[in-house]
Design a protein around this motif. Structure first.
Motif, short mmCIF file in Angstrom:
data_model
loop_
_atom_site.label_atom_id
_atom_site.label_comp_id
_atom_site.label_asym_id
_atom_site.label_seq_id
_atom_site.Cartn_x
_atom_site.Cartn_y
_atom_site.Cartn_z
N ILE A 12 -33.31 -22.48 -30.59
CA ILE A 12 -34.75 -22.68 -30.43
C ILE A 12 -35.16 -22.31 -29.01
CG2 ILE A 12 -36.63 -24.37 -30.50
CD1 ILE A 12 -34.99 -25.97 -32.51
N LEU A 13 -36.26 -21.55 -28.93
CA LEU A 13 -36.84 -21.20 -27.64
C LEU A 13 -38.17 -21.95 -27.50
CD1 LEU A 13 -37.02 -19.47 -25.04
CD2 LEU A 13 -38.14 -17.69 -26.43
N ILE A 14 -38.31 -22.70 -26.37
CA ILE A 14 -39.55 -23.43 -26.08
C ILE A 14 -40.29 -22.68 -24.97
CG2 ILE A 14 -40.57 -25.61 -25.33
CD1 ILE A 14 -37.95 -26.97 -26.27
N ILE A 15 -41.57 -22.38 -25.23
CA ILE A 15 -42.41 -21.73 -24.22
C ILE A 15 -43.60 -22.65 -23.96
CG2 ILE A 15 -43.70 -19.66 -23.59
CD1 ILE A 15 -42.15 -18.13 -25.74
N ASP A 16 -43.60 -23.29 -22.79
CA ASP A 16 -44.65 -24.27 -22.46
C ASP A 16 -44.76 -24.35 -20.95
OD1 ASP A 16 -46.23 -26.60 -22.05
OD2 ASP A 16 -45.56 -27.42 -23.98
N ASP A 17 -45.98 -24.29 -20.41
CA ASP A 17 -46.14 -24.28 -18.95
C ASP A 17 -46.04 -25.68 -18.34
OD1 ASP A 17 -48.56 -25.11 -20.08
OD2 ASP A 17 -49.71 -24.38 -18.36
N ARG A 37 -33.40 -23.36 -25.41
CA ARG A 37 -33.76 -22.76 -24.13
C ARG A 37 -35.22 -23.07 -23.87
NH1 ARG A 37 -33.08 -16.68 -24.77
NH2 ARG A 37 -33.45 -17.19 -26.98
N GLY A 38 -35.58 -23.27 -22.61
CA GLY A 38 -36.97 -23.56 -22.27
C GLY A 38 -37.46 -22.69 -21.13
N VAL A 39 -38.68 -22.13 -21.26
CA VAL A 39 -39.30 -21.34 -20.20
C VAL A 39 -40.72 -21.83 -20.01
CG1 VAL A 39 -37.84 -19.32 -20.64
CG2 VAL A 39 -40.04 -19.54 -21.82
N ILE A 40 -41.32 -21.51 -18.83
CA ILE A 40 -42.60 -22.13 -18.50
C ILE A 40 -43.78 -21.15 -18.46
CG2 ILE A 40 -41.56 -24.06 -17.26
CD1 ILE A 40 -42.09 -22.56 -14.64
N LEU A 58 -41.00 -22.58 -30.29
CA LEU A 58 -42.07 -23.57 -30.12
C LEU A 58 -42.95 -23.05 -28.98
CD1 LEU A 58 -40.09 -26.94 -30.35
CD2 LEU A 58 -41.31 -25.73 -32.16
N LEU A 59 -44.24 -22.82 -29.27
CA LEU A 59 -45.10 -22.09 -28.35
C LEU A 59 -46.37 -22.87 -28.04
CD1 LEU A 59 -45.85 -19.46 -26.81
CD2 LEU A 59 -46.69 -18.54 -28.98
N ASP A 60 -46.57 -23.15 -26.75
CA ASP A 60 -47.79 -23.81 -26.31
C ASP A 60 -48.94 -22.80 -26.33
OD1 ASP A 60 -49.51 -25.73 -25.29
OD2 ASP A 60 -48.99 -25.28 -23.20
N ILE A 61 -50.15 -23.27 -26.60
CA ILE A 61 -51.31 -22.38 -26.64
C ILE A 61 -51.92 -22.22 -25.25
CG2 ILE A 61 -53.68 -22.11 -27.48
CD1 ILE A 61 -52.83 -23.40 -30.09
N SER A 62 -52.19 -23.33 -24.58
CA SER A 62 -52.92 -23.29 -23.32
C SER A 62 -51.96 -23.04 -22.16
CB SER A 62 -53.67 -24.61 -23.11
OG SER A 62 -54.41 -24.57 -21.91
N MET A 63 -51.85 -21.75 -21.75
CA MET A 63 -51.01 -21.37 -20.63
C MET A 63 -51.77 -20.36 -19.77
SD MET A 63 -47.16 -20.94 -22.25
CE MET A 63 -47.67 -19.66 -23.41
N GLY A 68 -50.88 -18.72 -25.56
CA GLY A 68 -49.96 -18.71 -26.69
C GLY A 68 -50.33 -17.70 -27.77
N TYR A 69 -51.64 -17.53 -28.02
CA TYR A 69 -52.07 -16.56 -29.03
C TYR A 69 -51.60 -15.15 -28.65
CZ TYR A 69 -55.25 -20.33 -30.44
OH TYR A 69 -55.79 -21.52 -30.85
N GLU A 70 -51.76 -14.80 -27.37
CA GLU A 70 -51.37 -13.47 -26.90
C GLU A 70 -49.85 -13.29 -26.97
OE1 GLU A 70 -54.92 -12.70 -23.62
OE2 GLU A 70 -53.20 -13.94 -23.08
N VAL A 71 -49.13 -14.35 -26.62
CA VAL A 71 -47.67 -14.28 -26.70
C VAL A 71 -47.24 -14.05 -28.15
CG1 VAL A 71 -45.52 -15.58 -26.40
CG2 VAL A 71 -47.31 -15.72 -24.67
N CYS A 72 -47.85 -14.79 -29.06
CA CYS A 72 -47.49 -14.66 -30.48
C CYS A 72 -47.80 -13.25 -31.00
CB CYS A 72 -48.23 -15.70 -31.31
SG CYS A 72 -47.66 -15.78 -33.04
N GLN A 73 -48.96 -12.72 -30.63
CA GLN A 73 -49.32 -11.37 -31.04
C GLN A 73 -48.31 -10.35 -30.52
OE1 GLN A 73 -53.38 -11.45 -29.53
NE2 GLN A 73 -54.20 -11.32 -31.62
N SER A 74 -47.86 -10.53 -29.29
CA SER A 74 -46.87 -9.63 -28.71
C SER A 74 -45.54 -9.74 -29.44
CB SER A 74 -46.69 -9.93 -27.23
OG SER A 74 -45.80 -9.03 -26.63
N LEU A 75 -45.17 -10.96 -29.79
CA LEU A 75 -43.91 -11.17 -30.54
C LEU A 75 -43.97 -10.49 -31.90
CD1 LEU A 75 -43.35 -14.98 -29.80
CD2 LEU A 75 -41.84 -13.12 -29.05
N LYS A 76 -45.10 -10.62 -32.57
CA LYS A 76 -45.23 -10.08 -33.92
C LYS A 76 -45.38 -8.55 -33.94
CE LYS A 76 -44.73 -14.01 -35.74
NZ LYS A 76 -43.45 -14.30 -36.44
#
Length: 341
Positions: A12-17, A37-40, A58-63, A68-76
Motif C-alpha cells: 500500500i502506498l499512502i500519499i498525504d501531506d 510506504r508513505g509520502v507527503i 490511499l490518496l489525500d485530496i487536499s494537497m 489528489g484529483y490531479e494525482v489520480c488523473q496522472s496515475l490513470k
C-alpha cells in the motif's frame, strides 16, 4: 525456534501531506500485515508509484501544488499505474467531492476523521477485488492461450485430414485423381445436375500400350503415363469448362468428367487432348499407326431430361472408346454418332 513470518497481505502506498495521517495509517496497516510506504506530496507519490507498483493507493485530496484529483488523473493516464486501485481520503464530505473522486478514477472514498475499522474494511475489500480481477485476468489469458493452442491443433488436424483425403483421392503413379475419386465426383455432379443441364464423359487409353511396355519396359511405361497426364491436363486447362476432372480410370485408361458440357464442347476437349498428346511426341516404335504415342477417345453426353444412372454414361463412353479402337485407333468416336450410324 523462530516462527515463520506471516505473508504480506498487500503493498500500500499512502500519499498525504499531513505527516501525522501518514504515520497513523502506516502503523495501523503495518500492524495488520500490510507492507506500507508513505509520502507527503503528489509529485513524490507519482514517482514512488511508478518505481514500485503498489497493490493499492490511499490518496489525500487536499494537497498543495498537486491535489489528489490531479494525482489520480496522472496515475490513470500512465500504463504502469492505470490499473492500481485508488481510495481517496479526505475531510471533504460533500457529494460533489465524492462524485469527482469517482470521475477521475477512484474506487472508494473515506472521510476524515478516520474510523479505523472502516479503513481496514475498505482496504481489505479493495485488495480482495483487485486480487479477484488479477486472477480473472490470468484465467482469461490462460483460456486465450488454451484456445490458441486448440486452434493450432485443430488446424493441424484439419490440414492432416485434407492431406489424407487428397492422398486417398490421388493416383500414386500419375498424381491425378484415382478411380475412387472419379466415381464419387461423377455421382456428386449427377445429383446436382439431375433436374437440369447435361454432363459429358471422355474415356481414352493409350494405343498399343502393352507393346510399349514390352519394348521399353515398365519404368518407361510409367513415365509415358505421367507425360500423358501432363499433356491431357494442359488440354483441359486450355479449353475444358470449370469443374472438369481428369482421373486414371484403370491401367492405361483415363477419364475426363465434364459437368455442364454439351456434345460440341466435349468434342472440342477430346480434340485438344489428342492434339496435346501428339505434341508431347512420346516415342513408340511398336505402334502400327505412327512412331509416337497416340490415344483413342470415346465420348458420351447425357441430357438429364431422361432419367438415367451414372453407369449409363460410363457404359456409353466405354462403348464409344471400343468403337474408336475397333475403327483403327488414334481417333475420337462419339456415342450418339456411332449409335446412329
Amino acid at each position: 525456534m523462530s516462527q515463520p513470518s506471516e505473508p504480506v497481505k498487500g503493498n500500500i502506498l499512502i500519499i498525504d501531506d499531513t505527516p501525522n495521517n501518514v504515520r497513523l495509517l502506516s502503523t495501523l496497516l503495518t500492524n495488520h500485515g500490510y507492507d506500507v510506504r508513505g509520502v507527503i506530496n503528489g509529485e513524490i507519490g507519482l514517482r514512488a508509484a511508478r518505481s514500485a507498483i503498489p497493490d493499492l493507493i490511499l490518496l489525500d485530496i487536499s494537497m498543495p501544488q498537486m491535489n489528489g484529483y490531479e494525482v489520480c488523473q496522472s496515475l490513470k493516464s500512465d500504463a504502469l499505474t492505470q490499473d492500481v486501485p485508488v481510495i481517496f481520503i479526505s475531510a471533504f464530505n460533500e457529494v460533489t467531492d465524492k462524485v469527482k473522486a469517482f470521475e477521475v478514477g477512484g474506487v472508494d472514498y473515506i472521510t476524515k476523521p478516520f474510523q479505523w475499522a472502516e479503513v481496514l474494511a475498505r482496504v481489505e475489500n479493495q485488495l480482495k477485488i483487485c486480487l479477484l480481477q488479477k486472477q480473472l485476468q490470468m484465467r482469461n489469458q490462460q483460456l486465450q492461450l488454451e484456445i490458441q493452442e486448440r486452434v493450432k491443433v485443430e488446424t493441424a488436424l484439419q490440414m492432416a485430414n485434407e492431406k489424407l483425403q487428397g492422398l486417398a483421392n490421388q493416383d500414386g503413379l500419375t498424381g491425378t485423381s484415382n478411380r475412387r475419386h472419379f466415381d464419387e465426383y461423377l455421382q456428386r455432379w449427377w445429383i446436382l445436375l439431375t433436374d437440369a443441364g447435361s454432363i459429358a464423359l471422355i474415356l481414352y487409353d493409350v494405343d498399343f500400350f502393352k507393346a510399349f511396355n514390352d519394348h521399353y519396359g515398365h519404368l518407361e511405361g510409367d513415365r509415358c503415363l505421367q507425360r500423358l497426364v501432363q499433356a491431357t491436363q494442359k488440354a483441359i486447362d486450355t479449353i475444358a469448362p470449370p469443374h472438369a476432372l481428369l482421373a486414371r480410370y484403370g491401367g492405361e485408361e483415363f477419364g475426363v468428367i465434364l459437368p455442364q458440357a454439351d456434345r460440341d464442347l466435349a468434342q472440342s476437349v477430346a480434340q485438344a487432348i489428342q492434339s496435346h498428346v501428339n505434341m508431347a511426341a512420346i516415342p513408340h516404335q511398336k505402334s502400327t499407326i505412327q512412331d509416337t504415342v497416340t490415344v483413342s477417345l470415346g465420348i458420351a453426353c447425357i441430357d438429364f431430361t431422361a432419367a438415367k444412372e451414372p453407369t449409363a454414361l460410363i457404359a456409353q463412353a466405354d462403348e464409344a472408346l471400343y468403337l474408336a479402337k475397333s475403327a483403327g485407333r488414334n481417333r475420337i468416336v462419339h456415342y450418339d454418332a456411332a449409335k446412329n450410324s
